[in-house]
Design a protein around this motif. Structure first.
Motif, short mmCIF file in Angstrom:
data_model
loop_
_atom_site.label_atom_id
_atom_site.label_comp_id
_atom_site.label_asym_id
_atom_site.label_seq_id
_atom_site.Cartn_x
_atom_site.Cartn_y
_atom_site.Cartn_z
N THR A 91 0.85 -1.19 0.00
CA THR A 91 0.00 0.00 0.00
C THR A 91 0.88 1.24 0.00
N GLN A 92 0.55 2.18 -0.88
CA GLN A 92 1.30 3.43 -0.94
C GLN A 92 0.31 4.60 -0.92
N ASP A 93 0.59 5.57 -0.05
CA ASP A 93 -0.22 6.78 0.04
C ASP A 93 0.60 7.97 -0.43
N PHE A 94 -0.06 8.88 -1.15
CA PHE A 94 0.58 10.08 -1.67
C PHE A 94 -0.20 11.30 -1.19
N GLU A 95 0.50 12.40 -0.92
CA GLU A 95 -0.16 13.64 -0.54
C GLU A 95 0.38 14.79 -1.38
N LYS A 96 -0.50 15.77 -1.57
CA LYS A 96 -0.15 16.93 -2.38
C LYS A 96 0.83 17.81 -1.62
N GLN A 97 1.93 18.18 -2.26
CA GLN A 97 2.97 18.99 -1.64
C GLN A 97 2.87 20.45 -2.09
N ALA A 98 3.80 21.27 -1.62
CA ALA A 98 3.74 22.71 -1.87
C ALA A 98 3.80 23.06 -3.35
N ASN A 99 4.42 22.22 -4.16
CA ASN A 99 4.53 22.49 -5.60
C ASN A 99 3.35 21.94 -6.39
#
Length: 765
Positions: free
Chosen positions: A256-264
């Motif tokens: 399982t891999q989770d991604f989050e929106k970063q400053a860019n």
């Protein structure tokens, strides 16, 4: 709004939900089964957009990026709580069985026995490209002799290596799986749009399900969320191989891999979990390995000094031991009660007599040595009894020390006796380490001194201390030409952290023919039978193995194969007149090993080697090519070549061993249930012998051996190379490999086997 719920008080809470309308587009439902097609499939078109944009959705697309990591790796026994408590092994450790982990296990329980934690800072620079991981702190359970913590950590990190869904292939345990967003993935996967997910008020993601076209291939099934904000980035993905995938010892695997929106505005990984349930059959006790990595504090576009990226790709800062307050702050999630109990229970566990007995048995099964005291081991047990035509029945007893006796001095030795030749053989050696770490901990810096008086087959490894043992006693064909050797060896080896090694060695070697082997000069003056041959050699070996990793045991280590080549260059000089040395000569040799991963087509091991001799010497000092007359399959030997069959002073060879990993068998209805894997091997060797070293053309050299009928049994190469090949089946009973080997050239030589079956075994997933 936050509402406080008071314990013991009666409260009435009204929850009012607001209505929200959604306008759905037209949905077309078709009856009957339709054949899956990529053409005009919106799910495939969406995947192609992910593939097209994946370069920009990776941190590696940035000029500079850094982040912090915390990782936790734990191993546990798994079964139902009742079965774990009834397990005869765990009954002895009731103080640990009381702390079973049942949270989120769907009726199953975990008996935690190992945990490792690590924090690190990671820095990436695009040009020149370099990723640097600086380990800040580590915390590991140490089970003493039961399991070497450093070696176990290294091996487990290899099995649970970093996964990037955007890569073409994902290395899971020891096999490569094709990523569902690889460029060729639409040819191997089926895709379906199964849901639309709204995150917050505006962010919309599509849930895309995927499944293998062939369920036996090394492919995943699962779901991924894809952002519809123009980035086509993956925001979450769940991966699992199908139950029918040809994996050994693995009952369940989930990534399982989770991604989050970063400053860019891009989505980068924030959490990765890999869970593997190791076992033979369902319903029995197995072992679960669970590795979770949290990534946080992304710093994007911040240029750092070049000094940050210098050195090895992974380095540990000192001191690496932190107090409990540090770990409480570093953990994104607090340890569970059962996880925390591992640290406090390990001392009690090591004091139990049964645990020490189990540790001793596991050590003997894995290494072949039986522990006598904490610092002395007896073995290898397979060499206690063997037999051969020269010595008859051979009895041997030996042993070695461990770091428990002395951290920087290692000793080993044995005594053997042949009941037929009635001669004693023996070996004794010491290794001195100049490092402050354990004796065999990478990188090594050692001085080795040893003496050996024993028998050997010409052309076999002179520096090997281990004997073939009992199982190597069974050989095909004629095996009566042996040597008695007296060898002094002094060797200095220095390894560097960049995986470069140099080795300087001095050898004095006296060899005397034994059995039916006779050394006879070709000229009359000073000719006749030669009783022995003495040489002194100095050698320098350079080896470079980029990014090589090891499974590190306490007194041994095993290289873990990766995709990078291993280069070895060696120069040898025979020095006349030193310690009764009779000849002067030089030799230069090169060896290159490379494993190539071919995704769904398996992997290929390639070995290239060559050598050239300068000087005039008799054939026992030239290259006697490595033959194999046992019934075991040996990758680096020629399995249908006879001992002493080929001699050269210059040669080049190639050895190709390819594993298809079941690519063809998985598509045959009956064979695919057996989970067998296909192998193909090809070995080609060509060499020559200059006239000055050919006893047929030169005087003063040793005649090639002949059999009882006077027919030569040792040859040089003519205009054709030696060629043999094999086809094999591996994974029989998850362990055994059988090869049908065919020899294609030099079939007119005496006692040649043109066809043979060879067996070998290996533990692989």
């Amino acid at each position: 709004e936050i509402i406080t719920i008071k314990p013991g008080a009666t409260q009435v809470i009204h929850v009012r939900l607001s209505a929200k309308e959604e306008s759905l587009q037209e949905v077309v439902v078709l009856s009957g089964k339709r054949r899956y097609r990529n053409k005009d499939n919106p799910a495939v078109e969406l995947v192609r957009q992910v593939i097209e944009h994946k370069k920009h959705n990776r941190p590696e697309d940035l000029d500079y990026v850094s982040w912090q990591e915390y990782e936790k790796l734990k191993f546990s026994l798994i079964n139902t709580p009742e079965q774990l408590r009834k397990n005869p092994l765990l009954k002895k450790y009731e103080f640990m069985a009381e702390h079973l982990d049942t949270a989120g296990q769907h009726g199953m329980a975990l008996f935690n026995w190992y945990i490792h934690e690590r924090t690190a800072d990671v820095y990436f620079r695009k040009s020149p490209e370099k990723e640097k991981k600086k380990i800040i702190a580590e915390k590991t359970i140490n089970h003493g002799d039961f399991a070497d913590p450093k070696g176990m950590n290294r091996y487990m990190m290899h099995m649970y290596r970093e996964l990037d869904i955007y890569n073409e292939n994902l290395q899971v345990v020891t096999n490569q799986f094709l990523s569902p967003v690889a460029y060729t993935a639409p040819a191997f996967y089926k895709y379906y749009i199964t849901d639309t997910v709204r995150v917050g008020d505006t962010a919309v993601s599509v849930e895309l399900s995927f499944t293998p076209r062939n369920k036996q291939d090394f492919l995943f099934e699962g779901k991924m969320l894809i952002a519809l904000d123009g980035s086509f980035a993956i925001t979450k993905v769940d991966l699992s191989p199908h139950d029918k995938v040809n994996l050994n010892w693995v009952r369940r695997l989930k990534v399982t891999q989770d991604f989050e929106k970063q400053a860019n505005g891009r989505y980068y990984k924030t959490k990765v979990n890999t869970l593997i349930d190791f076992g033979i059959t369902r319903g029995t006790t197995g072992m679960v390995g669970d590795r979770t990595v949290w990534l946080s504090n992304y710093r994007i576009g911040v240029a750092l000094p070049d000094s940050v990226y210098e050195g090895l790709a992974v380095e540990a800062l000192t001191p690496s031991v932190q107090d409990e307050g540090y770990w409480d702050a570093a953990r994104p999630e607090a340890l569970s009660t059962s996880e925390a109990y591992i640290y406090t229970s390990v001392d009690s566990l090591q004091r139990t007599r049964s645990f020490r007995l189990i540790s001793d048995l596991i050590n003997m099964a894995s290494s072949g040595y039986k522990r006598i005291t904490p610092g002395i081991e007896l073995g290898p047990v397979t060499t206690f009894y063997s037999f051969n035509p020269v010595e008859g029945r051979r009895l041997r007893v030996g042993g070695r020390t461990t770091p428990n006796l002395h951290k920087n001095i290692y000793g080993e030795g044995y005594v053997a006796y042949g009941l037929k030749d009635e001669q004693w053989k023996y070996f004794g050696g010491l290794v001195f380490s100049f490092r402050k770490t354990d004796m065999f901990q990478f990188p090594l810096c050692t001085l080795r001194v040893n003496y050996q008086k024993d028998t050997k087959i010409p052309g076999q490894n002179l520096h090997s201390v281990a004997s073939d043992g009992f199982f190597g006693s069974f050989k095909r064909g004629v095996n009566t030409r042996w040597l008695y050797n007296d060898v002094w060896n002094v060797e200095f080896m220095h390894e560097f952290r960049n995986n470069f090694t140099y080795r300087v060695r001095m050898i004095n070697w006296q060899q005397a023919p034994a059995g039916s082997l006779v050394y006879t000069r070709t000229d009359e003056e000073g000719g006749g039978v030669v009783q022995s041959l003495t040489t002194s050699e100095a050698s320098l070996e350079l080896r470079w193995a980029p990014r090589e990793e090891f499974y590190q045991g306490r007194v041994y280590r095993t290289a873990i194969r990766n995709k990078y080549p291993v280069f070895t260059v060696r120069g040898v000089a025979g020095v006349k007149g030193v310690f009764n040395s009779q000849y002067e000569y030089q030799q230069f040799s090169v060896n290159i090993f490379k494993r190539t991963f071919l995704s769904q087509l398996g992997y290929t091991d390639i070995i290239l080697d060559g050598a050239y001799y300068f000087g005039r010497v008799p054939y026992p000092l030239l290259t006697i090519h490595r033959a194999n007359q046992t019934y075991g399959m040996m990758q680096r030997s020629y399995n249908l070549m006879n001992f002493l069959e080929f001699v050269s002073d210059q040669h080049a060879g190639i050895n190709v061993d390819h594993c298809f990993n079941g690519f063809f068998f998985n598509k045959v209805p009956l064979l695919k249930k057996l989970r067998w894997r296909e192998f193909m091997t090809a070995k080609v060797l060509y060499g020559g012998l200059r006239p000055e070293n050919d006893p047929v053309q030169g005087r003063g050299l040793f005649e090639f051996p002949v059999n009882e009928e006077g027919v030569p049994v040792t040859y040089t190469f003519s205009r054709v190379p030696y060629v043999e090949g094999s086809v094999g089946i591996s994974n029989i009973l998850n362990f055994i490999r059988l090869d049908l080997v065919k020899r294609f050239t030099y079939l007119h030589h005496p006692d040649v086997s043109q066809l043979g079956v060879r067996i070998s075994g290996s533990f692989d997933f």
